[in-house]
Design an enzyme around this catalytic site. Structure first.
Site, PDB file in Angstrom:
ATOM      1  N   TYR A 238       7.005  -1.561 -12.222  1.00 59.87           N
ATOM      2  CA  TYR A 238       6.608  -1.316 -10.833  1.00 59.87           C
ATOM      3  C   TYR A 238       6.592  -2.627 -10.042  1.00 59.87           C
ATOM      4  O   TYR A 238       7.146  -2.720  -8.942  1.00 59.87           O
ATOM      5  CB  TYR A 238       5.240  -0.645 -10.784  1.00 59.87           C
ATOM      6  CG  TYR A 238       4.717  -0.478  -9.378  1.00 59.87           C
ATOM      7  CD1 TYR A 238       5.134   0.592  -8.587  1.00 59.87           C
ATOM      8  CD2 TYR A 238       3.836  -1.402  -8.830  1.00 59.87           C
ATOM      9  CE1 TYR A 238       4.688   0.733  -7.285  1.00 59.87           C
ATOM     10  CE2 TYR A 238       3.381  -1.272  -7.525  1.00 59.87           C
ATOM     11  CZ  TYR A 238       3.808  -0.207  -6.759  1.00 59.87           C
ATOM     12  OH  TYR A 238       3.372  -0.080  -5.458  1.00 59.87           O
TER      13      TYR A 238
ATOM     14  N   ARG B 296      -6.766  -7.389  -6.883  1.00 58.75           N
ATOM     15  CA  ARG B 296      -7.737  -7.555  -5.802  1.00 58.75           C
ATOM     16  C   ARG B 296      -8.025  -6.254  -5.068  1.00 58.75           C
ATOM     17  O   ARG B 296      -9.159  -5.994  -4.651  1.00 58.75           O
ATOM     18  CB  ARG B 296      -7.189  -8.595  -4.811  1.00 58.75           C
ATOM     19  CG  ARG B 296      -8.086  -8.899  -3.627  1.00 58.75           C
ATOM     20  CD  ARG B 296      -7.301  -9.579  -2.534  1.00 58.75           C
ATOM     21  NE  ARG B 296      -6.231  -8.705  -2.036  1.00 58.75           N
ATOM     22  CZ  ARG B 296      -5.233  -9.123  -1.264  1.00 58.75           C
ATOM     23  NH1 ARG B 296      -5.133 -10.397  -0.934  1.00 58.75           N
ATOM     24  NH2 ARG B 296      -4.323  -8.266  -0.831  1.00 58.75           N
TER      25      ARG B 296
ATOM     26  N   ARG C  29      -4.853   6.338  -5.206  1.00 58.91           N
ATOM     27  CA  ARG C  29      -3.821   5.800  -6.093  1.00 58.91           C
ATOM     28  C   ARG C  29      -4.390   4.637  -6.910  1.00 58.91           C
ATOM     29  O   ARG C  29      -5.425   4.058  -6.554  1.00 58.91           O
ATOM     30  CB  ARG C  29      -2.613   5.305  -5.293  1.00 58.91           C
ATOM     31  CG  ARG C  29      -2.948   4.177  -4.346  1.00 58.91           C
ATOM     32  CD  ARG C  29      -1.730   3.651  -3.592  1.00 58.91           C
ATOM     33  NE  ARG C  29      -2.144   2.555  -2.714  1.00 58.91           N
ATOM     34  CZ  ARG C  29      -2.414   2.683  -1.424  1.00 58.91           C
ATOM     35  NH1 ARG C  29      -2.311   3.869  -0.848  1.00 58.91           N
ATOM     36  NH2 ARG C  29      -2.794   1.640  -0.701  1.00 58.91           N
TER      37      ARG C  29
ATOM     38  N   PHE D  82       7.324 -22.829   1.988  1.00 63.33           N
ATOM     39  CA  PHE D  82       7.381 -21.380   2.170  1.00 63.33           C
ATOM     40  C   PHE D  82       7.105 -20.654   0.853  1.00 63.33           C
ATOM     41  O   PHE D  82       6.422 -19.621   0.833  1.00 63.33           O
ATOM     42  CB  PHE D  82       8.770 -21.007   2.704  1.00 63.33           C
ATOM     43  CG  PHE D  82       9.025 -19.534   2.795  1.00 63.33           C
ATOM     44  CD1 PHE D  82       8.533 -18.787   3.856  1.00 63.33           C
ATOM     45  CD2 PHE D  82       9.764 -18.883   1.813  1.00 63.33           C
ATOM     46  CE1 PHE D  82       8.780 -17.419   3.942  1.00 63.33           C
ATOM     47  CE2 PHE D  82      10.010 -17.515   1.893  1.00 63.33           C
ATOM     48  CZ  PHE D  82       9.519 -16.784   2.954  1.00 63.33           C
TER      49      PHE D  82
END
Length: 201
Positions: free
Chosen positions: A36, A85, A95, A155
């Site tokens: 996932y 978290r 879910r 970044f």
């Protein structure tokens, strides 16, 4: 365009696979949990790396594109941090993503994590998932160490550092089971300032 096309196709196919599942029970096991996270975020790691390469921003990007462990680790660490978290927020919406083979160690039989969250406040489960996420750190460090463009490095590094700080906050913290644990604004500002100083060196 080529990079985005591949990411959208692979992510879409992966998310279609999970859309048919009952995620009130969480993912079935760590293997499915990793799958996932790969579809949701690891693919983004690939896409960004391929874009850095296509734009000529990073001289090592063409080699990084070939190393799935590294770009996958970059995306998956961020996704696993969010899943850890946000367990309460996800449960409130019906879910769950925590793998059953981890959380049932304390809850017993594999019921609904959403329904049983109030009884599954075992920090050992939480800590096991934090440790699982931290296992990706060597891949993240290896990826970042190959970057040279200051803007690209910043970044990429900033969300990783924020994720590590979030995992530190979550570790052994039962408050994760009662609401979203967040980094204090002052801590976030210090992280950004520290990266600004590193850019200047």
């Amino acid at each position: 365009r080529e990079a985005v096309h591949r990411v959208v196709r692979e992510m879409g196919q992966g998310m279609a696979e999970f859309a048919a599942m009952d995620l009130g029970r969480g993912t079935a096991n760590v293997v499915e949990y990793n799958r996932y996270c790969h579809f949701v975020a690891g693919t983004v790691g690939y896409g960004l790396t391929a874009i850095f390469d296509a734009l000529g921003l990073e001289q090592n990007a063409s080699e990084l594109v070939k190393d799935q462990r590294l770009w996958d680790g970059m995306g998956m660490l961020l996704q696993k941090t969010n899943i850890i978290r946000d367990v309460c927020e996800d449960a409130a919406e019906g879910r769950a993503f925590w793998p059953q083979d981890v959380w049932t160690q304390a809850a017993g039989e594999a019921g609904s994590l959403v329904k049983e969250l109030g009884d599954v406040r075992d920090v050992r489960i939480l800590n096991a998932l934090v440790a699982d996420a931290l296992a990706l750190v060597p891949h993240v460090v290896a990826y970042l160490s190959r970057l040279h463009h200051p803007g690209v490095l910043r970044f990429c590094a900033l969300p990783q550092v924020m994720a590590l700080r979030t995992l530190e906050e979550c570790y052994d913290n039962a408050l994760v089971f009662t609401g979203v644990v967040k980094i204090r604004a002052g801590s976030s500002a210090r992280i950004v300032l520290a990266l600004d100083k590193a850019d200047a060196v």
